[in-house]
Design an enzyme around this catalytic site. Structure first.
Site, PDB file in Angstrom:
ATOM      1  N   GLY A   1       0.819  -1.438  -0.046  1.00 18.58           N
ATOM      2  CA  GLY A   1      -0.089  -0.337   0.402  1.00 18.58           C
ATOM      3  C   GLY A   1       0.726   1.231   0.130  1.00 18.58           C
ATOM      4  N   SER A   2       0.080   2.162   0.615  1.00 21.04           N
ATOM      5  CA  SER A   2       0.761   3.599   0.560  1.00 21.04           C
ATOM      6  C   SER A   2       2.008   3.646   1.076  1.00 21.04           C
ATOM      7  CB  SER A   2      -0.102   4.722   0.383  1.00 21.04           C
ATOM      8  OG  SER A   2      -0.765   4.412   1.908  1.00 21.04           O
TER       9      SER A   2
ATOM     10  N   GLY B   1       2.130   2.467   5.051  1.00 15.06           N
ATOM     11  CA  GLY B   1       3.694   1.466   5.353  1.00 15.06           C
ATOM     12  C   GLY B   1       4.417   1.897   6.593  1.00 15.06           C
TER      13      GLY B   1
ATOM     14  N   GLU C   1       5.361  -3.503   0.746  1.00 12.07           N
ATOM     15  CA  GLU C   1       4.988  -3.036  -0.263  1.00 12.07           C
ATOM     16  C   GLU C   1       5.073  -1.715  -0.471  1.00 12.07           C
ATOM     17  OE1 GLU C   1       7.298  -4.743  -3.095  1.00 12.07           O
ATOM     18  OE2 GLU C   1       7.723  -6.424  -1.677  1.00 12.07           O
TER      19      GLU C   1
ATOM     20  N   CYS D   1       2.529   0.548  -8.592  1.00 15.13           N
ATOM     21  CA  CYS D   1       2.800   0.849  -8.168  1.00 15.13           C
ATOM     22  C   CYS D   1       4.787   1.275  -8.789  1.00 15.13           C
ATOM     23  CB  CYS D   1       3.443  -0.246  -7.050  1.00 15.13           C
ATOM     24  SG  CYS D   1       3.429  -1.353  -7.475  1.00 15.13           S
TER      25      CYS D   1
HETATM   26  P1  NAD Z   1      -3.443   2.489   1.023  1.00 11.67           P
HETATM   27  O1  NAD Z   1      -1.635   2.565   1.922  1.00 11.67           O
HETATM   28  O2  NAD Z   1      -4.837   3.661   0.707  1.00 11.67           O
HETATM   29  O3  NAD Z   1      -4.365   1.149   1.741  1.00 11.67           O
HETATM   30  C1  NAD Z   1      -3.718  -0.250   1.481  1.00 11.67           C
HETATM   31  C2  NAD Z   1      -4.515  -1.349   2.149  1.00 11.67           C
HETATM   32  O4  NAD Z   1      -4.261  -0.687   4.062  1.00 11.67           O
HETATM   33  C3  NAD Z   1      -5.826  -1.495   2.012  1.00 11.67           C
HETATM   34  O5  NAD Z   1      -6.134  -2.741   2.173  1.00 11.67           O
HETATM   35  C4  NAD Z   1      -6.309  -0.510   3.770  1.00 11.67           C
HETATM   36  O6  NAD Z   1      -7.635  -0.535   4.116  1.00 11.67           O
HETATM   37  C5  NAD Z   1      -5.156  -0.595   4.720  1.00 11.67           C
HETATM   38  N1  NAD Z   1      -4.745  -0.006   5.504  1.00 11.67           N
HETATM   39  C6  NAD Z   1      -4.895   1.417   5.955  1.00 11.67           C
HETATM   40  N2  NAD Z   1      -4.777   1.630   6.772  1.00 11.67           N
HETATM   41  C7  NAD Z   1      -4.905   0.146   7.602  1.00 11.67           C
HETATM   42  C8  NAD Z   1      -3.662   0.839   8.736  1.00 11.67           C
HETATM   43  N3  NAD Z   1      -3.602   1.863   9.612  1.00 11.67           N
HETATM   44  N4  NAD Z   1      -3.616  -0.724   9.171  1.00 11.67           N
HETATM   45  C9  NAD Z   1      -3.922  -1.588   8.231  1.00 11.67           C
HETATM   46  N5  NAD Z   1      -3.885  -1.351   7.302  1.00 11.67           N
HETATM   47  C10 NAD Z   1      -5.112  -0.569   6.978  1.00 11.67           C
HETATM   48  O7  NAD Z   1      -3.776   2.423  -0.493  1.00 11.67           O
HETATM   49  P2  NAD Z   1      -4.198   2.339  -1.887  1.00 11.67           P
HETATM   50  O8  NAD Z   1      -4.603   3.168  -2.333  1.00 11.67           O
HETATM   51  O9  NAD Z   1      -5.093   0.467  -1.615  1.00 11.67           O
HETATM   52  O10 NAD Z   1      -2.891   1.394  -2.835  1.00 11.67           O
HETATM   53  C11 NAD Z   1      -1.926   2.281  -3.291  1.00 11.67           C
HETATM   54  C12 NAD Z   1      -0.744   2.255  -3.347  1.00 11.67           C
HETATM   55  O11 NAD Z   1      -0.326   0.564  -3.089  1.00 11.67           O
HETATM   56  C13 NAD Z   1       0.596   3.501  -3.557  1.00 11.67           C
HETATM   57  O12 NAD Z   1       1.173   4.119  -3.138  1.00 11.67           O
HETATM   58  C14 NAD Z   1       1.081   2.301  -4.295  1.00 11.67           C
HETATM   59  O13 NAD Z   1       2.479   2.653  -4.647  1.00 11.67           O
HETATM   60  C15 NAD Z   1       1.025   1.554  -3.279  1.00 11.67           C
HETATM   61  N6  NAD Z   1       1.474  -0.002  -3.630  1.00 11.67           N
HETATM   62  C16 NAD Z   1       2.749  -0.792  -3.899  1.00 11.67           C
HETATM   63  C17 NAD Z   1       3.330  -1.687  -4.442  1.00 11.67           C
HETATM   64  C18 NAD Z   1       4.247  -2.175  -4.531  1.00 11.67           C
HETATM   65  O14 NAD Z   1       4.526  -3.698  -4.526  1.00 11.67           O
HETATM   66  N7  NAD Z   1       4.756  -1.424  -4.209  1.00 11.67           N
HETATM   67  C19 NAD Z   1       2.258  -2.470  -5.359  1.00 11.67           C
HETATM   68  C20 NAD Z   1       0.634  -2.267  -4.836  1.00 11.67           C
HETATM   69  C21 NAD Z   1       0.085  -0.726  -4.676  1.00 11.67           C
END
Ligand code: NAD
Length: 516
Positions: A247-248, A252, A269, A303
């Site tokens: 995620g973001s 993260g 990631e 990503c």
């Molecule tokens: P996000 O960070 O908003 O959410 C990701 C996940 O985290 C979701 O399931 C969300 O419900 C959960 N989440 C949110 N707050 C949380 C918390 N406090 N504790 C635990 N879990 C929580 O990301 P998004 O908008 O779904 O995805 C886009 C981001 O993901 C971009 O920054 C992208 O670069 C990144 N991404 C990275 C990779 C990689 O392999 N590096 C791959 C795919 C996406």
């Protein structure tokens, strides 16, 4: 069921995947723990409500963890190659469901049908990879300094692996983690993105069939639909040995800190800010294809999407003009229509972020050579369609240092390759990078220890996408985690060093004497 869903054949797709959208909530092949709030899933393609789904609450979470714990006791006793056999069967089921699952990914997430199918293919590929790996979970043996002693290393399963995934790869990221976690003897608990819950339910249905057919406990593969609250339960739970978070960077950072606080393991990631360097020796036709696909594929929501092009001054104008021409030919529209190049963004919040970034870019001095904007009209009724755009910028602009998850491409000019590499590395993120050149010296400098600082560095390939055979992940604010191929399986196991004494005396290490 709305007529629109029928129009795209989605009703049939959902049915084939074992998802019924009657009443509130969906049926699921396996045990489905959901007694919390309702969640609505809309398609960014046409704004249609696809289904209303019940989410999991804290008591569901507790029940799932109990199931997972008891399943682990059984699963860890099954030899790794036999666990590989389960993953092999899962790969076969995925082949059967590829068309339906790929279509659902495209409809619920908004990526093109080809990319949706490609995502399911990645799931199949990682299953194949994991099956072979299930016979190769090897450790080293080493010579002991003490006579009559043998030393070796072995790897054991960790226990419960928690997977928290992002919306943009709603099925593949889960399978990268699960295929490895399972062959390593772990059980998994998945919290998918709340923006793509139906894709997750479909996956859970498919693996449930395999587990049932093999008389294995359902607790081997668990899934909890919910928002950040369920994610937080996983992150803070000592029962969860490893949290694999995708995620973001913003989220993260919280996840990584909290898992470390309880001495858990994590794979992070996170976001990227990926650049392609186009040198004076580049094949410009290849460069343009790589750059355009990298920047507009998945509407800039990968990503690994290409966000920056660092172009040698001698070819800068040529590259810019070719890009402007290519962008003029892009077709934007429904992701299920294969003649479109660009689908919608995930939701209106993402559209707002895209608009804000364009505004900031302009304020910070960016000059747009292809203008952006939100599309309206009958074909764009969801309000999630935006125009891919291109701006000339300086790498130092605050907005350029930031990952905007949308199709905004920044052009930056350079004079020397050393300067280009410094620009490429001059952002907080370190996921994917590429150089387009036909000059061996340029390519090798880029790949050397003074070259790209990213987890992925490509030559004459764009930044976007990766094969499952390599370790996938990035450095700096991308989190440092690795998933998928190579020796990444070691993250999913605990390492143990064993020393065996087969003599009748007890010599101590380092020659220490301890006489009684
Ligand atoms: P996000 O960070 O908003 O959410 C990701 C996940 O985290 C979701 O399931 C969300 O419900 C959960 N989440 C949110 N707050 C949380 C918390 N406090 N504790 C635990 N879990 C929580 O990301 P998004 O908008 O779904 O995805 C886009 C981001 O993901 C971009 O920054 C992208 O670069 C990144 N991404 C990275 C990779 C990689 O392999 N590096 C791959 C795919 C996406």
């Amino acid at each position: 069921m709305s007529t629109k869903l029928n129009e795209f054949g989605i009703e049939k797709t959902l049915k084939n995947l074992g998802i019924s959208t009657e009443n509130d909530g969906v049926s699921c092949g396996g045990k489905y723990f959901a007694s919390g709030d309702l969640l609505e899933s809309y398609s960014p393609n046409d704004g249609q409500l696809i289904a209303t789904i019940k989410t999991a609450n804290s008591s569901d979470y507790a029940a799932v963890i109990e199931n997972a714990k008891s399943a682990f006791k059984e699963f860890r006793m099954i030899p790794a190659p036999k666990r590989g056999e389960i993953v092999r069967q899962f790969g076969i089921k995925l082949r059967e469901y590829k068309d339906d699952l790929g279509k659902l990914v495209s409809y619920e997430m908004g990526k093109s049908l080809q990319e949706g199918l490609g995502e399911v293919q990645e799931m199949i590929d990682i299953c194949d990879f994991a099956v072979g790996l299930s016979r190769q979970l090897h450790g080293y043996t080493m010579h002991s300094e003490r006579p009559g002693h043998r030393m070796y290393e072995q790897y054991h399963p960790l226990g419960i692996v928690g997977i928290i995934s992002a919306f943009n790869f709603p099925v593949a990221v889960w399978s990268w983690n699960t295929a490895l976690a399972w062959i390593c003897g772990n059980v998994t608990v998945w919290k998918p993105s709340e923006k793509t819950p139906l894709c997750a339910i479909a996956c859970q249905n498919i693996i449930s069939q395999v587990l049932k057919e093999n008389n294995l406990p359902e607790g081997i593969s668990n899934m909890l639909v919910g928002d950040h609250r369920i994610g937080e339960e996983l992150v803070n739970d000592k029962n969860v040995a490893l949290v694999s978070f995708t995620g973001s960077t913003k989220v993260g950072r919280i996840v990584g800190t909290n898992v470390a606080q309880r001495f858990g393991k994590s794979i992070l990631e996170l976001g990227g800010n990926n650049a392609i360097i186009i040198t004076e020796n580049a094949d410009l036709n290849m460069s343009i294809i790589g750059a355009v696909f990298g920047a507009v594929g998945t509407a800039g929501q990968r990503c690994t999407s290409t966000r920056r092009l660092i172009i040698h001054e001698s070819v800068y104008e040529d590259v810019k003009n070719r890009l402007v021409k290519a962008y003029g030919q892009l077709k934007i529209g429904n992701s299920l229509d294969e003649s479109n190049h660009v689908g919608p963004l995930i939701d209106k919040d993402a559209v707002k972020q895209y608009q804000d970034s364009i505004e900031k870019c302009r304020q910070q001095g960016g000059k747009f050579v292809v203008e952006g904007g939100v599309l309206s009209g009958e074909n764009y009724s969801s309000g999630c369609y935006v125009k891919p755009c291109i701006a000339e910028v300086e790498n130092s602009y605050e907005i350029v240092q930031h990952e905007t998850f949308a199709p905004i491409l920044y052009l930056i000019k350079y004079k020397t390759l050393e300067e280009a590499i410094a620009l490429q590395n001059g952002v907080p993120q370190g996921l994917s990078s590429a150089i387009m050149t036909q000059d061996l010296r340029e390519a090798e400098l880029f790949l050397s220890q003074v070259g790209s600082d990213c987890g992925i560095a490509n030559v004459n390939i764009g930044t976007s996408g990766a094969e499952i055979g390599g370790a996938f992940g990035g450095e700096k604010e991308t989190g440092g985690g690795r998933e998928s191929g190579s020796d990444v399986w070691k993250y999913y196991m605990r390492r143990q060093t064993n020393t065996i004494n087969y003599t009748d005396s007890l010599p101590l290490a380092q020659g220490i004497k301890f006489d009684l």
